[in-house]
Design a protein around this motif. Sequence first.
Motif, PDB file in Angstrom:
ATOM      1  N   HIS A   1       1.076  -0.848   0.425  1.00  0.00           N
ATOM      2  CA  HIS A   1      -0.333  -0.183  -0.157  1.00  0.00           C
ATOM      3  C   HIS A   1       1.072   0.918   0.345  1.00  0.00           C
ATOM      4  O   HIS A   1      -0.030   2.318  -0.676  1.00  0.00           O
ATOM      5  CB  HIS A   1      -1.006  -0.122   0.767  1.00  0.00           C
TER       6      HIS A   1
ATOM      7  N   GLU B   1     -10.676   2.931  -9.266  1.00  0.00           N
ATOM      8  CA  GLU B   1      -8.997   4.076  -8.412  1.00  0.00           C
ATOM      9  C   GLU B   1      -8.341   3.725  -8.811  1.00  0.00           C
ATOM     10  O   GLU B   1      -7.961   5.079  -7.727  1.00  0.00           O
ATOM     11  CB  GLU B   1      -9.494   1.918  -7.128  1.00  0.00           C
TER      12      GLU B   1
ATOM     13  N   ASN C   1      -1.295   1.342  -7.736  1.00  0.00           N
ATOM     14  CA  ASN C   1      -1.919   1.432  -6.330  1.00  0.00           C
ATOM     15  C   ASN C   1      -2.927   1.728  -5.766  1.00  0.00           C
ATOM     16  O   ASN C   1      -3.509   2.389  -5.272  1.00  0.00           O
ATOM     17  CB  ASN C   1      -1.579   3.187  -5.968  1.00  0.00           C
ATOM     18  N   SER C   2      -3.775   0.811  -6.807  1.00  0.00           N
ATOM     19  CA  SER C   2      -5.302   0.381  -6.543  1.00  0.00           C
ATOM     20  C   SER C   2      -5.285  -0.397  -5.416  1.00  0.00           C
ATOM     21  O   SER C   2      -4.846  -1.923  -5.131  1.00  0.00           O
ATOM     22  CB  SER C   2      -6.272  -0.154  -7.535  1.00  0.00           C
ATOM     23  N   PRO C   3      -5.914   0.076  -4.184  1.00  0.00           N
ATOM     24  CA  PRO C   3      -5.998  -0.789  -3.206  1.00  0.00           C
ATOM     25  C   PRO C   3      -7.053  -2.353  -3.553  1.00  0.00           C
ATOM     26  O   PRO C   3      -7.149  -3.130  -3.262  1.00  0.00           O
ATOM     27  CB  PRO C   3      -6.801  -0.677  -2.422  1.00  0.00           C
ATOM     28  N   SER C   4      -8.325  -2.064  -4.309  1.00  0.00           N
ATOM     29  CA  SER C   4      -8.472  -3.840  -4.576  1.00  0.00           C
ATOM     30  C   SER C   4      -7.749  -3.710  -5.049  1.00  0.00           C
ATOM     31  O   SER C   4      -7.350  -5.865  -5.218  1.00  0.00           O
ATOM     32  CB  SER C   4      -9.687  -3.255  -5.739  1.00  0.00           C
TER      33      SER C   4
ATOM     34  N   ILE D   1      -4.368  -4.623  -5.040  1.00  0.00           N
ATOM     35  CA  ILE D   1      -3.575  -5.227  -4.040  1.00  0.00           C
ATOM     36  C   ILE D   1      -4.436  -6.194  -3.992  1.00  0.00           C
ATOM     37  O   ILE D   1      -3.512  -7.332  -3.402  1.00  0.00           O
ATOM     38  CB  ILE D   1      -3.105  -4.127  -3.004  1.00  0.00           C
TER      39      ILE D   1
END
Length: 279
Positions: free
Chosen positions: A104, A146, A193-196, A198
């Motif tokens: 993250h 995202e 950098n997309s949290p989903s 990752i």
Amino acid sequence: PDKEEPLHARVMEALGSAHGQLGLMNLGHTWVNVLLPHVLSKPVRVAYGVITMQEWKAVLNAAPQSPVSRFKLAVPFVGKDMPSTSSEFAQPDVAIGFTILAFHYQGLRQEDVKTTLAEAQDSLEGESGPMSERPTMEKYKHWVNEGGGEVKTPLELMSDELVDAGQKNTLPLHQLQLENTKQVANAHSLLKNSPSLIAEYLNYTFPKLMTFQDKKLSASGEDIGGGVLFDTVLGFSGTPNDLLPYGMCPTGCQFEVGCEGEILHVLSDPARVTMEVLS
């Protein structure tokens, strides 16, 4: 339940009917009170981090047999931008926590994005229905959103390039060519950098690398020196200590006669030591 009933009894009653729920509650308690404060207290790329592709190539040059977990998971750092050459986190929950934070903070590497998109393309091919409405395509669109971009057809992308070459848009998942370095680089810049994404990558990675045996073979000093494994055991200690396995010394440790007296004689010999009275 009656409000006068102790909270502990009510919680245990609620958990008693659900297999494994008590263990999950204990794990959550440990994470909130112990593990999470620990991992949050460490600076990324100083105490831990995910190594870059260049660092991974250097590791392979120095040690070709290095496990892939050193590339996929977070590893300890010995200084700023200085990953440890061979160490890994031994505690699995700590390794998981540091890995999640590292990705993250640092973002996914290009190889990570490419691997996840390849898995998504395989899943997309196995689904039915219109291509734009399949679950994996909807998930892919969410990743792109995202990243601040939008999924567009090749014709729409060609029109966009005439207006603004810097727009953060990409092709639909099934039309993305992962052998094309330019398309992969653009997807990486958009999705890293997309949290989903990752979470998707780690959900695919953790089960493969975080494997631990339910039972492990272990032995203590009592087992090794007590006659359980060997009929004859020889040992020597430089300090007088009676804490030896019972099987080795059932009548107690046999100290050398006069040894302690010789030690005191040397320590008090005027030829070897001097004494000064401090006021």
